[in-house]
Design a protein around this motif. Structure first.
Motif, PDB file in Angstrom:
ATOM      1  N   ASP A  57      -9.180 -13.349   5.486  1.00  0.00           N
ATOM      2  CA  ASP A  57      -9.368 -11.766   4.883  1.00  0.00           C
ATOM      3  C   ASP A  57      -7.942 -11.314   4.324  1.00  0.00           C
ATOM      4  OD1 ASP A  57     -12.006 -11.716   6.011  1.00  0.00           O
ATOM      5  OD2 ASP A  57     -11.363 -10.810   7.619  1.00  0.00           O
ATOM      6  N   ARG A  64     -11.488  -5.758   0.907  1.00  0.00           N
ATOM      7  CA  ARG A  64     -12.828  -6.176   0.930  1.00  0.00           C
ATOM      8  C   ARG A  64     -13.297  -5.411   2.303  1.00  0.00           C
ATOM      9  NH1 ARG A  64     -15.020  -8.703  -3.337  1.00  0.00           N
ATOM     10  NH2 ARG A  64     -13.363  -9.863  -4.856  1.00  0.00           N
ATOM     11  N   ASP A  94     -15.099  -2.270   3.012  1.00  0.00           N
ATOM     12  CA  ASP A  94     -16.400  -2.120   2.569  1.00  0.00           C
ATOM     13  C   ASP A  94     -16.865  -0.941   1.694  1.00  0.00           C
ATOM     14  OD1 ASP A  94     -19.259  -2.991   2.465  1.00  0.00           O
ATOM     15  OD2 ASP A  94     -19.670  -1.877   4.380  1.00  0.00           O
ATOM     16  N   THR A 137     -12.625  -1.821  -4.032  1.00  0.00           N
ATOM     17  CA  THR A 137     -12.618  -2.953  -4.557  1.00  0.00           C
ATOM     18  C   THR A 137     -12.399  -3.221  -5.863  1.00  0.00           C
ATOM     19  OG1 THR A 137     -13.900  -3.917  -2.285  1.00  0.00           O
ATOM     20  CG2 THR A 137     -13.508  -5.286  -4.463  1.00  0.00           C
TER      21      THR A 137
END
Length: 499
Positions: free
Chosen positions: A59, A65, A68, A73
């Motif tokens: 990650d 990302r 969410d 993003t």
């Protein structure tokens, strides 16, 4: 040729590189501890985090990302392509690569060619005659005769090469290669910093939107309170003091709105600049109100040595140390004699077809050494050693600062989470107290001052909880950046691995 002669020629032409050979300092020599003072591990699952992916080391490469939020993003992706600071850093990497090419060219001979043509004219023999004249006027004397000429063409080729006996060129290439890697890591450091700045301003904008919603909701409640106070004054139940207090409370809340709107506008303008556009370019996209992004409750930070391998600024500082160390050898090589070998090849003829029928050439070698320069070259060696000391201190400082960033981000994240727990309790209590106070005020059981205090406590609790949620998101961003997030540690740069 015996073995000793072959070794002597190899030493003369290949030489040995003077100066220290670079070795990356081990983690222990940099003061890197075995573990962090306050490790943060992945938190247990709660109802709010069910369905979220477990945070993993992978990650870190695209940590944004984990929040969410599709728009966040997208903004990070656009900033990676369009940000002008990234463009400048990418251009500096190109410069560093060309500098490496230029340094490598010193290993090879220099060839130059020349061409020329000349025409010689010879005049001879002839007679003179008088043209014109008469009536007492002299005539013009004209000489007649023949002339001849010859043409000469020439071609030449010159070559020169300086033998790298003491490794000055090789150390220069070593330094240029390290500089190239440092420029690559600098590009990655800028990319990670820009991603962090995009996320920070995005969170600030969403916090401003949340605070604006809270203020507008509070204004509607305060309008109701002002209306109720007016009715009660008209009915003779209370004095005009209640109305004035209600007016003052509403005005204070309304006065906070322009400052919130300014914070929002500044964050959106900054986002526009970060993606390489005009300050107002993202107003339309950001206009729709969204909640403050929420990332994972916890991430595995690993051990300090792993963090240092992941951070591009640490890798950049290590490569800068390698370059500075190699430059000591460059300076030391200048203290020794320099062997130069050169030659030329020439031909000349009266016509193109005859070129090459007669060739002349020469080969020469020279050994040059500075006997006295006032101590300049030895001073340059000492300066290069001081430069390496500076780079080493800078490397250690970068390492320690990186560890400090991680510790501070972990502490800030833990504090923000603890504050949220207590502020959630405070909001629930303040909301209940405000409901009771409104009901009791309508019934005439309490005075307006008590209601005013309850409303102020509710507004403060809502605002503080929103700020704590943003603080948690911002602390998570800082932790990702401190851990080297946004950059893949296997990027193909010519770099050593510290520790």
């Amino acid at each position: 040729m015996n073995r000793a002669s072959a070794a002597a020629i190899a030493l003369l032409l290949g030489g040995c590189a003077v100066g220290p050979n670079y070795h990356a300092p081990p983690a222990g020599a940099l003061g890197v501890p075995a573990g962090y003072a306050e490790p943060v591990t992945a938190a247990p699952r709660t109802a709010a985090t069910i369905g979220r992916p477990d945070p993993a080391p992978s990650d870190l490469a695209a940590w944004w990302r984990t929040f969410d939020d599709p728009l966040l993003t997208d903004l990070v992706a656009r900033a990676t392509v369009g940000n002008l600071q990234i463009a400048q850093s990418a251009a500096r990497l190109v410069q560093a690569r060309e500098a490496l090419v230029q340094a490598g060219a010193d290993r090879f001979p220099t060839l130059s060619g020349s061409a020329g043509a000349s025409h010689n004219v010879t005049r001879g023999g002839g007679s003179s005659i008088v043209v014109g004249g008469g009536n007492g006027s002299p005539g013009t004397v004209v000489t007649t005769g023949g002339s001849s000429g010859t043409t000469q063409l020439s071609l030449g080729l010159d070559a020169s090469w300086q033998a790298d006996i003491f490794g000055g060129v090789r150390r220069g290439i070593e330094a240029a290669r390290a500089d190239e890697a440092a420029a690559g890591f600098d590009l990655e450091a800028v990319r990670t910093a820009i991603a962090g700045e995009v996320a920070t301003n995005y969170i600030d904008a969403r916090l401003a939107q949340t605070r604006l919603r809270i203020a507008l909701t509070t204004l509607r409640t305060q309008d109701d309170n002002l209306q109720i106070a007016g009715w009660r004054v008209q009915a003779g139940l209370v004095s005009a003091l209640d109305v004035e207090q209600a007016r003052g409370q509403r005005a204070q809340t309304a006065a906070s709105i322009p400052a919130i709107e300014t914070s929002y506008a500044q964050a959106v303008a900054r986002l526009g600049i970060l993606v390489g556009q005009a300050p107002g370019a993202l107003r339309g996209e950001m206009e729709a109100s969204r909640p403050i992004p929420r990332g994972p409750d916890g991430i595995a930070v690993g051990i300090p040595a792993e963090t240092l391998r992941r951070r591009p600024d640490v890798r950049r500082a290590e490569r800068q140390l390698a370059a500075a160390t190699a430059r000591i050898g460059v300076a030391q090589a200048a203290l020794y004699p320099a062997l130069s070998i050169g030659g030329n090849l020439n031909t000349s003829a009266a016509s193109i077809g005859s070129l090459g029928s007669l060739l002349t050439g020469s080969l020469f070698a020279g050994l040059a050494h500075t006997i006295f320069d006032g101590g300049r070259r030895r001073s340059q060696v000492r300066s290069a050693r001081a430069g390496a000391d500076i780079a080493l201190a800078g490397y250690r400082q970068t390492v320690l600062t990186g560890l400090e960033d991680v510790e501070n981000a972990m502490q800030a994240l833990a504090a923000a989470k603890a504050r949220q727990v207590q502020l959630a309790i405070a909001l629930d209590a303040s909301n209940n107290a405000a409901l009771y106070a409104r009901s009791q005020y309508r019934s005439g059981l309490i005075d307006f001052l008590t209601l005013l205090q309850s409303e102020q406590a509710l507004l403060s609790a809502r605002d503080q909880l929103a700020a704590a949620q943003a603080d948690q998101a911002l602390s998570l961003v800082q932790l990702y950046l401190a851990l080297g997030g946004g950059w893949q540690s296997d990027t193909n740069y010519r770099a050593g691995t510290p520790g």
